[in-house]
Design an enzyme around this catalytic site. Structure first.
Site, PDB file in Angstrom:
ATOM      1  N   ARG A 101       7.040 -13.635  -3.340  1.00 22.37           N
ATOM      2  CA  ARG A 101       5.646 -13.618  -3.817  1.00 22.37           C
ATOM      3  C   ARG A 101       5.438 -12.626  -4.955  1.00 22.37           C
ATOM      4  O   ARG A 101       4.539 -12.780  -5.775  1.00 22.37           O
ATOM      5  CB  ARG A 101       4.700 -13.241  -2.663  1.00 22.37           C
ATOM      6  CG  ARG A 101       4.541 -14.266  -1.589  1.00 22.37           C
ATOM      7  CD  ARG A 101       3.627 -13.732  -0.497  1.00 22.37           C
ATOM      8  NE  ARG A 101       4.225 -12.636   0.266  1.00 22.37           N
ATOM      9  CZ  ARG A 101       5.000 -12.807   1.331  1.00 22.37           C
ATOM     10  NH1 ARG A 101       5.248 -14.011   1.782  1.00 22.37           N
ATOM     11  NH2 ARG A 101       5.505 -11.767   1.971  1.00 22.37           N
TER      12      ARG A 101
ATOM     13  N   HIS B 178      -6.640   8.752   7.133  1.00 21.86           N
ATOM     14  CA  HIS B 178      -6.996   8.744   8.551  1.00 21.86           C
ATOM     15  C   HIS B 178      -7.521  10.129   8.968  1.00 21.86           C
ATOM     16  O   HIS B 178      -7.155  11.143   8.380  1.00 21.86           O
ATOM     17  CB  HIS B 178      -5.761   8.467   9.411  1.00 21.86           C
ATOM     18  CG  HIS B 178      -5.093   7.157   9.136  1.00 21.86           C
ATOM     19  ND1 HIS B 178      -5.684   6.122   8.464  1.00 21.86           N
ATOM     20  CD2 HIS B 178      -3.853   6.720   9.474  1.00 21.86           C
ATOM     21  CE1 HIS B 178      -4.846   5.098   8.402  1.00 21.86           C
ATOM     22  NE2 HIS B 178      -3.720   5.442   8.990  1.00 21.86           N
TER      23      HIS B 178
ATOM     24  N   SER C 258      -6.337   1.286   4.918  1.00 22.66           N
ATOM     25  CA  SER C 258      -5.060   1.386   4.194  1.00 22.66           C
ATOM     26  C   SER C 258      -3.886   1.308   5.164  1.00 22.66           C
ATOM     27  O   SER C 258      -2.812   0.825   4.801  1.00 22.66           O
ATOM     28  CB  SER C 258      -4.990   2.688   3.393  1.00 22.66           C
ATOM     29  OG  SER C 258      -5.063   3.794   4.283  1.00 22.66           O
TER      30      SER C 258
ATOM     31  N   ARG D 185     -10.299   1.742  14.319  1.00 22.27           N
ATOM     32  CA  ARG D 185     -10.261   1.405  12.883  1.00 22.27           C
ATOM     33  C   ARG D 185     -11.673   1.563  12.322  1.00 22.27           C
ATOM     34  O   ARG D 185     -12.631   1.059  12.922  1.00 22.27           O
ATOM     35  CB  ARG D 185      -9.787  -0.044  12.716  1.00 22.27           C
ATOM     36  CG  ARG D 185      -9.536  -0.453  11.285  1.00 22.27           C
ATOM     37  CD  ARG D 185      -8.285   0.144  10.702  1.00 22.27           C
ATOM     38  NE  ARG D 185      -7.080  -0.330  11.374  1.00 22.27           N
ATOM     39  CZ  ARG D 185      -5.886   0.209  11.192  1.00 22.27           C
ATOM     40  NH1 ARG D 185      -5.702   1.216  10.368  1.00 22.27           N
ATOM     41  NH2 ARG D 185      -4.845  -0.259  11.850  1.00 22.27           N
TER      42      ARG D 185
ATOM     43  N   ALA E  91       0.834  -1.207   0.000  1.00 24.52           N
ATOM     44  CA  ALA E  91       0.000   0.000   0.000  1.00 24.52           C
ATOM     45  C   ALA E  91       0.870   1.260   0.000  1.00 24.52           C
ATOM     46  O   ALA E  91       0.595   2.225  -0.707  1.00 24.52           O
ATOM     47  CB  ALA E  91      -0.926  -0.016   1.219  1.00 24.52           C
TER      48      ALA E  91
ATOM     49  N   CYS F  30       1.588   6.878  10.958  1.00 25.35           N
ATOM     50  CA  CYS F  30       0.731   7.708  10.104  1.00 25.35           C
ATOM     51  C   CYS F  30      -0.185   8.637  10.908  1.00 25.35           C
ATOM     52  O   CYS F  30      -0.329   9.814  10.578  1.00 25.35           O
ATOM     53  CB  CYS F  30      -0.070   6.818   9.155  1.00 25.35           C
ATOM     54  SG  CYS F  30      -0.660   5.304   9.910  1.00 25.35           S
TER      55      CYS F  30
HETATM   56  N1  LIG Z   1      -0.145   1.707   5.237  1.00 28.54           N
HETATM   57  C1  LIG Z   1       0.174   2.812   5.892  1.00 28.54           C
HETATM   58  O1  LIG Z   1      -0.591   3.818   5.899  1.00 28.54           O
HETATM   59  C2  LIG Z   1       1.467   2.928   6.642  1.00 28.54           C
HETATM   60  C3  LIG Z   1       1.791   4.138   7.191  1.00 28.54           C
HETATM   61  C4  LIG Z   1       2.994   4.294   7.864  1.00 28.54           C
HETATM   62  C5  LIG Z   1       3.844   3.229   7.955  1.00 28.54           C
HETATM   63  N2  LIG Z   1       3.517   2.029   7.418  1.00 28.54           N
HETATM   64  C6  LIG Z   1       4.470   0.939   7.524  1.00 28.54           C
HETATM   65  O2  LIG Z   1       5.009   0.668   6.230  1.00 28.54           O
HETATM   66  C7  LIG Z   1       5.285  -0.723   6.119  1.00 28.54           C
HETATM   67  C8  LIG Z   1       4.541  -1.285   4.918  1.00 28.54           C
HETATM   68  O3  LIG Z   1       3.162  -1.073   5.065  1.00 28.54           O
HETATM   69  P1  LIG Z   1       2.120  -1.356   3.911  1.00 28.54           P
HETATM   70  O4  LIG Z   1       0.841  -0.839   4.425  1.00 28.54           O
HETATM   71  O5  LIG Z   1       2.597  -0.878   2.575  1.00 28.54           O
HETATM   72  O6  LIG Z   1       2.077  -2.982   3.919  1.00 28.54           O
HETATM   73  P2  LIG Z   1       1.643  -3.995   2.759  1.00 28.54           P
HETATM   74  O7  LIG Z   1       0.617  -3.391   1.869  1.00 28.54           O
HETATM   75  O8  LIG Z   1       1.319  -5.253   3.460  1.00 28.54           O
HETATM   76  O9  LIG Z   1       2.978  -4.193   1.897  1.00 28.54           O
HETATM   77  C9  LIG Z   1       4.125  -4.811   2.411  1.00 28.54           C
HETATM   78  C10 LIG Z   1       5.207  -4.804   1.340  1.00 28.54           C
HETATM   79  O10 LIG Z   1       6.374  -5.394   1.909  1.00 28.54           O
HETATM   80  C11 LIG Z   1       6.825  -6.439   1.041  1.00 28.54           C
HETATM   81  N3  LIG Z   1       7.472  -7.518   1.778  1.00 28.54           N
HETATM   82  C12 LIG Z   1       6.944  -8.303   2.744  1.00 28.54           C
HETATM   83  N4  LIG Z   1       7.846  -9.226   3.148  1.00 28.54           N
HETATM   84  C13 LIG Z   1       8.957  -9.011   2.418  1.00 28.54           C
HETATM   85  C14 LIG Z   1      10.228  -9.631   2.362  1.00 28.54           C
HETATM   86  N5  LIG Z   1      10.543 -10.672   3.153  1.00 28.54           N
HETATM   87  N6  LIG Z   1      11.145  -9.150   1.488  1.00 28.54           N
HETATM   88  C15 LIG Z   1      10.845  -8.109   0.682  1.00 28.54           C
HETATM   89  N7  LIG Z   1       9.655  -7.472   0.681  1.00 28.54           N
HETATM   90  C16 LIG Z   1       8.723  -7.918   1.541  1.00 28.54           C
HETATM   91  C17 LIG Z   1       5.559  -6.935   0.377  1.00 28.54           C
HETATM   92  O11 LIG Z   1       5.902  -7.642  -0.800  1.00 28.54           O
HETATM   93  P3  LIG Z   1       5.109  -8.998  -1.168  1.00 28.54           P
HETATM   94  O12 LIG Z   1       3.830  -8.543  -1.766  1.00 28.54           O
HETATM   95  O13 LIG Z   1       6.030  -9.653  -2.111  1.00 28.54           O
HETATM   96  O14 LIG Z   1       4.926  -9.754   0.115  1.00 28.54           O
HETATM   97  C18 LIG Z   1       4.853  -5.608   0.092  1.00 28.54           C
HETATM   98  O15 LIG Z   1       5.396  -4.991  -1.060  1.00 28.54           O
HETATM   99  C19 LIG Z   1       4.862  -1.344   7.464  1.00 28.54           C
HETATM  100  O16 LIG Z   1       5.984  -1.394   8.302  1.00 28.54           O
HETATM  101  C20 LIG Z   1       3.855  -0.344   7.991  1.00 28.54           C
HETATM  102  O17 LIG Z   1       3.772  -0.393   9.395  1.00 28.54           O
HETATM  103  C21 LIG Z   1       2.343   1.862   6.737  1.00 28.54           C
END
Ligand SMILES: NC(=O)c1ccc[n+]([C@@H]2O[C@H](COP(=O)([O-])OP(=O)(O)OC[C@H]3O[C@@H](n4cnc5c(N)ncnc54)[C@H](OP(=O)(O)O)[C@@H]3O)[C@@H](O)[C@H]2O)c1
Length: 248
Positions: free
Chosen positions: A41, A243, A160, A236, A15, A130
């Site tokens: 993946r 948010h 998200s 949530r 995301a 966030c």
């Molecule tokens: N979403 C938000 O609003 C938000 C805001 C602030 C911070 N964050 C932080 O940002 C990070 C990512 O969040 P997200 O919401 O984008 O999560 P997400 O949608 O679940 O995406 C996770 C990403 O990490 C990759 N990944 C997982 N395991 C991996 C591995 N072993 N090696 C390489 N890549 C890997 C996934 O690739 P695959 O598809 O190949 O598994 C995917 O591209 C988290 O730490 C979250 O806490 C998120």
């Protein structure tokens, strides 16, 4: 000519990762080259940058050769293992996870508030939670004028924030409800469609959740205000993106 940067996006299919490509494009960031990494993946998928399909490859220790900036959004385990590797290969890491946010030698930065802290980096820079970022953008200007001691706030957090799987889960549950089918819940313990869940992350002994403490803990570092206190209730809500935070 100004410097152009070799960039790696780790978590390119997530995301946050998808938005990183969009923001770099929209801001016309000076990109010399850009690479996209994910887990096994994601092999075969691609990221879109200026209408060009960038192949997503599996992250490996040698992924950071020649990289200037490594943008990480792949969670804590990946950051813990690969951010030091990227740093040691000469890249500056900007990490979205919570892994390094409380480490004293890692600047935790909201550019509009403490952008100068970036200059103190030793190869890794952390990005805040966030809800914290949204709230501090409003709290900090008030703090500068009135000296804010404590805030009470409630958050209304979109799915998200739980990643791409959570967005898909809400879509699926809305579709199921429209077809009078039962909702399947995997990311959250209960259906999120047509519901609110008053728990974001795990509860601590204090009764607050980890998420609810982030505004105080991260706010102290970002605002350089060690006495700052925040009493937050995080909820949530069934909203896809963006948010909201309101005074409690
Ligand atoms: N979403 C938000 O609003 C938000 C805001 C602030 C911070 N964050 C932080 O940002 C990070 C990512 O969040 P997200 O919401 O984008 O999560 P997400 O949608 O679940 O995406 C996770 C990403 O990490 C990759 N990944 C997982 N395991 C991996 C591995 N072993 N090696 C390489 N890549 C890997 C996934 O690739 P695959 O598809 O190949 O598994 C995917 O591209 C988290 O730490 C979250 O806490 C998120």
């Amino acid at each position: 000519m100004s410097k152009h940067y070799h960039i790696a996006v780790v978590g390119a299919t997530g995301a946050v990762g998808v938005e990183m490509f969009r923001v770099l494009e929209r801001r016309a960031f000076p990109v010399a080259s850009i690479r996209a990494f994910g887990s096994k993946r994601s092999a075969g998928k691609s990221a879109l940058f200026h209408d060009e399909k960038i192949p997503v490859t599996e992250l490996a220790p040698e992924s950071f050769r020649g990289i200037d900036l490594a943008l990480f959004s792949a969670g804590t385990a990946v950051a813990r293992e690969f951010a030091p590797i990227a740093r040691d290969a000469g890249a500056i890491v900007i990490d979205n996870s919570s892994t390094f946010r409380m480490e004293p030698e890692v600047p935790l930065v909201i550019p509009e508030i403490n952008g100068d802290d970036v200059k103190l980096h030793r190869g890794i820079i952390a990005n805040p939670n966030c809800t914290t970022a949204v709230a501090l953008m409003a709290i900090y200007p008030l703090h500068r004028v009135f000296h804010v001691q404590r805030v009470f706030a409630a958050s209304y957090q979109a799915v998200s924030g739980s990643g791409a799987r959570a967005i898909a889960e809400l879509e699926e549950q809305v579709r199921a409800a429209a077809e009078s089918q039962p909702a399947r819940a995997e990311v959250y313990p209960h259906p999120i469609a047509f519901n609110v869940l008053p728990q974001v992350d795990a509860f601590l002994e204090s009764g607050y959740t980890k998420e609810e403490m982030k505004m105080q803990n991260e706010g102290r570092r970002i605002m350089h205000h060690p006495e700052f206190r925040a009493s937050v209730t995080c909820v949530r809500v069934p909203v896809y993106r963006a948010h909201s935070v309101a005074p409690g």
